[in-house]
Scaffold this motif. Sequence first.
Motif, PDB file in Angstrom:
ATOM      1  N   ASP A 189      -2.614   3.938 -16.076  1.00  0.00           N
ATOM      2  CA  ASP A 189      -1.931   4.890 -16.949  1.00  0.00           C
ATOM      3  C   ASP A 189      -1.823   6.242 -16.241  1.00  0.00           C
ATOM      4  O   ASP A 189      -2.233   6.378 -15.081  1.00  0.00           O
ATOM      5  N   ARG A 190      -1.272   7.225 -16.931  1.00  0.00           N
ATOM      6  CA  ARG A 190      -1.075   8.555 -16.351  1.00  0.00           C
ATOM      7  C   ARG A 190      -2.390   9.186 -15.926  1.00  0.00           C
ATOM      8  O   ARG A 190      -2.477   9.832 -14.883  1.00  0.00           O
ATOM      9  N   GLN A 191      -3.458   8.989 -16.716  1.00  0.00           N
ATOM     10  CA  GLN A 191      -4.746   9.578 -16.383  1.00  0.00           C
ATOM     11  C   GLN A 191      -5.270   9.033 -15.058  1.00  0.00           C
ATOM     12  O   GLN A 191      -5.876   9.766 -14.268  1.00  0.00           O
ATOM     13  N   ALA A 192      -5.026   7.767 -14.804  1.00  0.00           N
ATOM     14  CA  ALA A 192      -5.465   7.177 -13.541  1.00  0.00           C
ATOM     15  C   ALA A 192      -4.738   7.812 -12.359  1.00  0.00           C
ATOM     16  O   ALA A 192      -5.323   8.011 -11.288  1.00  0.00           O
ATOM     17  N   VAL A 193      -3.467   8.145 -12.552  1.00  0.00           N
ATOM     18  CA  VAL A 193      -2.702   8.849 -11.507  1.00  0.00           C
ATOM     19  C   VAL A 193      -3.308  10.230 -11.276  1.00  0.00           C
ATOM     20  O   VAL A 193      -3.530  10.646 -10.134  1.00  0.00           O
ATOM     21  N   LEU A 194      -3.585  10.945 -12.362  1.00  0.00           N
ATOM     22  CA  LEU A 194      -4.184  12.282 -12.246  1.00  0.00           C
ATOM     23  C   LEU A 194      -5.547  12.217 -11.569  1.00  0.00           C
ATOM     24  O   LEU A 194      -5.861  13.054 -10.714  1.00  0.00           O
ATOM     25  N   ASP A 195      -6.356  11.231 -11.935  1.00  0.00           N
ATOM     26  CA  ASP A 195      -7.679  11.081 -11.324  1.00  0.00           C
ATOM     27  C   ASP A 195      -7.556  10.864  -9.818  1.00  0.00           C
ATOM     28  O   ASP A 195      -8.289  11.470  -9.031  1.00  0.00           O
ATOM     29  N   ALA A 196      -6.612  10.010  -9.424  1.00  0.00           N
ATOM     30  CA  ALA A 196      -6.414   9.735  -7.997  1.00  0.00           C
ATOM     31  C   ALA A 196      -5.897  10.973  -7.269  1.00  0.00           C
ATOM     32  O   ALA A 196      -6.286  11.243  -6.127  1.00  0.00           O
ATOM     33  N   THR A 229       2.037   0.072 -12.438  1.00  0.00           N
ATOM     34  CA  THR A 229       0.817  -0.411 -13.101  1.00  0.00           C
ATOM     35  C   THR A 229      -0.006  -1.335 -12.200  1.00  0.00           C
ATOM     36  O   THR A 229      -1.150  -1.637 -12.516  1.00  0.00           O
ATOM     37  N   ARG A 230       0.561  -1.760 -11.082  1.00  0.00           N
ATOM     38  CA  ARG A 230      -0.224  -2.531 -10.125  1.00  0.00           C
ATOM     39  C   ARG A 230      -1.226  -1.625  -9.404  1.00  0.00           C
ATOM     40  O   ARG A 230      -2.190  -2.115  -8.806  1.00  0.00           O
ATOM     41  N   HIS A 231      -0.990  -0.320  -9.454  1.00  0.00           N
ATOM     42  CA  HIS A 231      -1.859   0.637  -8.773  1.00  0.00           C
ATOM     43  C   HIS A 231      -2.599   1.563  -9.745  1.00  0.00           C
ATOM     44  O   HIS A 231      -3.726   1.974  -9.470  1.00  0.00           O
ATOM     45  N   PHE A 232      -1.959   1.874 -10.884  1.00  0.00           N
ATOM     46  CA  PHE A 232      -2.538   2.817 -11.845  1.00  0.00           C
ATOM     47  C   PHE A 232      -2.327   2.290 -13.254  1.00  0.00           C
ATOM     48  O   PHE A 232      -1.207   1.954 -13.628  1.00  0.00           O
ATOM     49  N   GLY A 265       0.793  -1.224   0.000  1.00  0.00           N
ATOM     50  CA  GLY A 265       0.000   0.000   0.000  1.00  0.00           C
ATOM     51  C   GLY A 265       0.824   1.272   0.000  1.00  0.00           C
ATOM     52  O   GLY A 265       0.337   2.322  -0.387  1.00  0.00           O
ATOM     53  N   ASN A 266       2.075   1.206   0.451  1.00  0.00           N
ATOM     54  CA  ASN A 266       2.896   2.417   0.512  1.00  0.00           C
ATOM     55  C   ASN A 266       3.337   2.903  -0.856  1.00  0.00           C
ATOM     56  O   ASN A 266       3.584   4.091  -1.029  1.00  0.00           O
ATOM     57  N   LEU A 267       3.491   2.000  -1.810  1.00  0.00           N
ATOM     58  CA  LEU A 267       3.934   2.416  -3.135  1.00  0.00           C
ATOM     59  C   LEU A 267       2.901   3.338  -3.771  1.00  0.00           C
ATOM     60  O   LEU A 267       3.247   4.345  -4.382  1.00  0.00           O
ATOM     61  N   ARG A 268       1.639   3.020  -3.606  1.00  0.00           N
ATOM     62  CA  ARG A 268       0.587   3.888  -4.173  1.00  0.00           C
ATOM     63  C   ARG A 268       0.695   5.303  -3.614  1.00  0.00           C
ATOM     64  O   ARG A 268       0.647   6.281  -4.355  1.00  0.00           O
ATOM     65  N   ALA A 269       0.852   5.415  -2.301  1.00  0.00           N
ATOM     66  CA  ALA A 269       0.976   6.735  -1.669  1.00  0.00           C
ATOM     67  C   ALA A 269       2.224   7.454  -2.151  1.00  0.00           C
ATOM     68  O   ALA A 269       2.206   8.663  -2.424  1.00  0.00           O
ATOM     69  N   ALA A 270       3.333   6.700  -2.283  1.00  0.00           N
ATOM     70  CA  ALA A 270       4.577   7.298  -2.746  1.00  0.00           C
ATOM     71  C   ALA A 270       4.460   7.776  -4.197  1.00  0.00           C
ATOM     72  O   ALA A 270       4.986   8.835  -4.560  1.00  0.00           O
ATOM     73  N   LEU A 271       3.769   7.002  -5.007  1.00  0.00           N
ATOM     74  CA  LEU A 271       3.553   7.395  -6.406  1.00  0.00           C
ATOM     75  C   LEU A 271       2.755   8.690  -6.486  1.00  0.00           C
ATOM     76  O   LEU A 271       3.088   9.590  -7.269  1.00  0.00           O
ATOM     77  N   LEU A 272       1.716   8.805  -5.670  1.00  0.00           N
ATOM     78  CA  LEU A 272       0.891  10.018  -5.690  1.00  0.00           C
ATOM     79  C   LEU A 272       1.670  11.220  -5.173  1.00  0.00           C
ATOM     80  O   LEU A 272       1.570  12.323  -5.721  1.00  0.00           O
TER      81      LEU A 272
END
Length: 198
Positions: A53-60, A48-51, A9-16
């Motif tokens: 594509d780029r749009q999914a990152v922006l949406d989050a 890609t396990r969390h997002f 779960g930490n990778l998602r937060a770090a990516l954002l």
Amino acid sequence: MVEGSYHHGNLRAALLERAEEVLAQSGVVGLSLRGLARDLGVSHAAPTRHFRDRQAVLDALVISGFTDLNERMRAVADAPEPVEARLTELGRAYVRFALDRSALLEQMFAAKHEGEPTEELRGLSHESLETAARLIAEAQRDGVVGPGDPVRLAQVAFSTVHGLTVLAVGGMLDDTPVEEAAELALEVLMNGLRAQGR
């Protein structure tokens, strides 16, 4: 940082977190999953396990931005201080958010107008305005704010503080410190909202 050092779960937060930094430095064009993976020292496939594509990152990012803004506004509105003090502090809270996270705020407003926003985004994007309108209605009941549609009054209040932050972020306040400009704007705004005779 190696991929294995991230707990679940930490990778998602770090990516954002890194994505918001990139957004502030380079804008949307500088943002990519591959770049985020490189910056965090993980495999190219890891994001890609969390997002997808780029749009999914922006949406989050946009969802997290509205969630943070709404939480800040609710905390002020629900504080035990007198309603007039809370109204002023609500404006300060918005200015702080807008200055601290200006690139994200721009993306948040852009997302509301790009394509068809999701139900979640529609709800989140109206919540702060609803909080402000609720507080204005409370102030009206207490005789602090004059008559008028609380939603319309909240819209005007938001346009005042948002416009100020746009000028500040764009470097158009010249030598006026943003804190000073914000306090003056809030004083003028509160004077306009106050009930006659106060």
